[in-house]
Design an enzyme around this catalytic site. Sequence first.
Site, PDB file in Angstrom:
ATOM      1  N   TYR A 282       1.065  -1.236   0.088  1.00 47.07           N
ATOM      2  CA  TYR A 282       0.226  -0.236   0.123  1.00 47.07           C
ATOM      3  C   TYR A 282       1.420   1.111   0.309  1.00 47.07           C
ATOM      4  O   TYR A 282       1.540   1.268   1.307  1.00 47.07           O
ATOM      5  CB  TYR A 282      -0.933  -0.108   1.293  1.00 47.07           C
ATOM      6  CG  TYR A 282      -2.532   0.852   1.437  1.00 47.07           C
ATOM      7  CD1 TYR A 282      -3.003   0.360   1.125  1.00 47.07           C
ATOM      8  CD2 TYR A 282      -2.383   2.303   1.959  1.00 47.07           C
ATOM      9  CE1 TYR A 282      -4.532   1.033   0.818  1.00 47.07           C
ATOM     10  CE2 TYR A 282      -2.939   3.153   1.412  1.00 47.07           C
ATOM     11  CZ  TYR A 282      -5.073   2.746   1.460  1.00 47.07           C
ATOM     12  OH  TYR A 282      -5.812   3.345   0.960  1.00 47.07           O
ATOM     13  N   TYR A 332      -5.613   4.925  -7.310  1.00 43.27           N
ATOM     14  CA  TYR A 332      -5.850   5.344  -6.178  1.00 43.27           C
ATOM     15  C   TYR A 332      -7.088   4.776  -5.250  1.00 43.27           C
ATOM     16  O   TYR A 332      -8.157   5.238  -5.476  1.00 43.27           O
ATOM     17  CB  TYR A 332      -5.495   6.240  -4.988  1.00 43.27           C
ATOM     18  CG  TYR A 332      -6.088   6.506  -3.200  1.00 43.27           C
ATOM     19  CD1 TYR A 332      -4.754   5.404  -2.436  1.00 43.27           C
ATOM     20  CD2 TYR A 332      -7.174   6.599  -3.135  1.00 43.27           C
ATOM     21  CE1 TYR A 332      -5.440   6.126  -1.123  1.00 43.27           C
ATOM     22  CE2 TYR A 332      -7.765   7.149  -1.421  1.00 43.27           C
ATOM     23  CZ  TYR A 332      -6.791   6.458  -0.693  1.00 43.27           C
ATOM     24  OH  TYR A 332      -6.104   6.370   0.645  1.00 43.27           O
TER      25      TYR A 332
END
Length: 379
Positions: A282, A332
Amino acid sequence: MTAAIAGIGATEFSKDSGRSELRLAVEAIRAALDDAGLRPADVSGLVTFTMDGNSEIAVARELGIAELTFLTRIGYGGGAACAVVQQAVLAVDAGLADVVVCYRALNERSGRRFGQAYASPDPDAGWHAPMGLATPAAQVAMVARRYLHDSGASADDFGRVTVAARRHAATNPYAWFHGRPITLDHHRASRWIAEPLRLLDCCQESDGAVAVVVTSLERARDLARPPAVVAASAQGSGPGQYVMTSYYRPEMGALPEMGVVARQLWRRSGYGPADIRTAVLYDHFTPYVLMQLEELGFCPRGEARHLIADGGIELGGRLPVNPHGGQLGEAYIHGMNGIAEAVRQIRGTAVNQVPGDGPVLVTAGTGVPTSGLVLASSL
């Protein structure tokens, strides 16, 4: 019983989707069900983020799902990414649902922009908001500065993370930054957001949706696509945990919650860092990629800068990270697109396929209570 991801689906990734988040969610879920060779009538469970604007019952109505036997949500923003899959696995293993869909849909560029200042209802915000730490970048900058001090890393090391992500995105036709690689000089020239973070240290703001279908391994083997076996899943929170502002720990420039997750993943899966073929980390902010590499055991504390040197996290490097471009390069979608990439890597259908048949690691948002997965082609 063992569970697997049997289907993945997504919308296009954009800066202005031109449609509602509910429609985005439904499009992604339909695509994931089609990918698995299933119908909406097969779905008995839905899992999403507490931050998602689409209620499970609204999604069910739009899809034509008549009955649901399992509905739940996970908090802490991007920290939920792998935890939604864990919840689906638990439901399938417990016999609470046969087919569970995990989804996340957001208009994060054309709608509410996470990168802007916001008023938090969290009482913990009283410790940092009055000091002007009202955006994620400003909050992370404090930790990033301490990490640089403790590790001896430099801002160029942050830049190397972005360069790798953009290089991978450049060859991914689904990525927002397809065909647009950058150099370290581009990173150095990008404007300050909150020192030591520059614009190119921060992930994108994207519109789009991603969904994944979880079912039993036995059922998944009879479906349209090769299953991605969930070899392990985990959640974790560390000592002195706050949301993005854990400034009161004895060691501020670290991510102990990811260490909590890592220890569970390695123990439950039977794998270790040396077994991982590629890692989907991430990457909402570049410093957290370096810290994750250390917490996950790919290198000792403070030495991630050596691992990423000379293309160490690029394709062909020691540990390819985010072959799809990650949230810095692809989009994202709160980490859900990273899970989809891990499934493609297991299937052997990724645009930037990493050779081998080893497991793939996926992590969720850091700086908050977080989660992780190890996916494999078989047990």
